[in-house]
Design a protein around this motif. Structure first.
Motif, PDB file in Angstrom:
ATOM      1  N   ALA A 105       1.392   1.628  -3.627  1.00 15.08           N
ATOM      2  CA  ALA A 105       0.121   1.956  -4.270  1.00 15.08           C
ATOM      3  C   ALA A 105      -0.266   3.404  -3.993  1.00 15.08           C
ATOM      4  O   ALA A 105      -0.725   4.123  -4.893  1.00 15.08           O
ATOM      5  N   CYS A 106      -0.085   3.851  -2.757  1.00 14.47           N
ATOM      6  CA  CYS A 106      -0.415   5.244  -2.415  1.00 14.47           C
ATOM      7  C   CYS A 106       0.482   6.220  -3.161  1.00 14.47           C
ATOM      8  O   CYS A 106       0.039   7.313  -3.539  1.00 14.47           O
ATOM      9  N   TRP A 127       0.818  -1.220   0.000  1.00 13.87           N
ATOM     10  CA  TRP A 127       0.000   0.000   0.000  1.00 13.87           C
ATOM     11  C   TRP A 127       0.843   1.258   0.000  1.00 13.87           C
ATOM     12  O   TRP A 127       0.406   2.301  -0.487  1.00 13.87           O
TER      13      TRP A 127
END
Length: 66
Positions: free
Chosen positions: A50-51, A47
């Motif tokens: 992804a962020c 994540w």
């Protein structure tokens, strides 16, 4: 891209990572392991990347003057 569609897209790019990271019961576990790392650690690492992608897309959309 219309202004309304642009704002909806920008809101989703901000809200999706927020809701996933606030949903602690989703990733508060040990199994499955990846390379010996518990799920919690590799899920958070994925994540993180992804962020970064969400932020990059957000900045590309906002810098275009339409």
């Amino acid at each position: 891209m219309s202004t309304r569609t642009k704002y909806i897209t920008l809101a989703l790019l901000i809200l999706i990572p927020s809701f996933v990271n606030l949903g602690v019961p989703i990733y508060n576990r040990d199994d499955p392991e990846l390379f010996g790392l518990p799920f919690f650690y590799w899920f958070q690492t994925i994540w993180l990347f992804a962020c970064t992608g969400f932020y990059f897309a957000y900045s590309r959309i906002t810098e275009k003057k339409s």
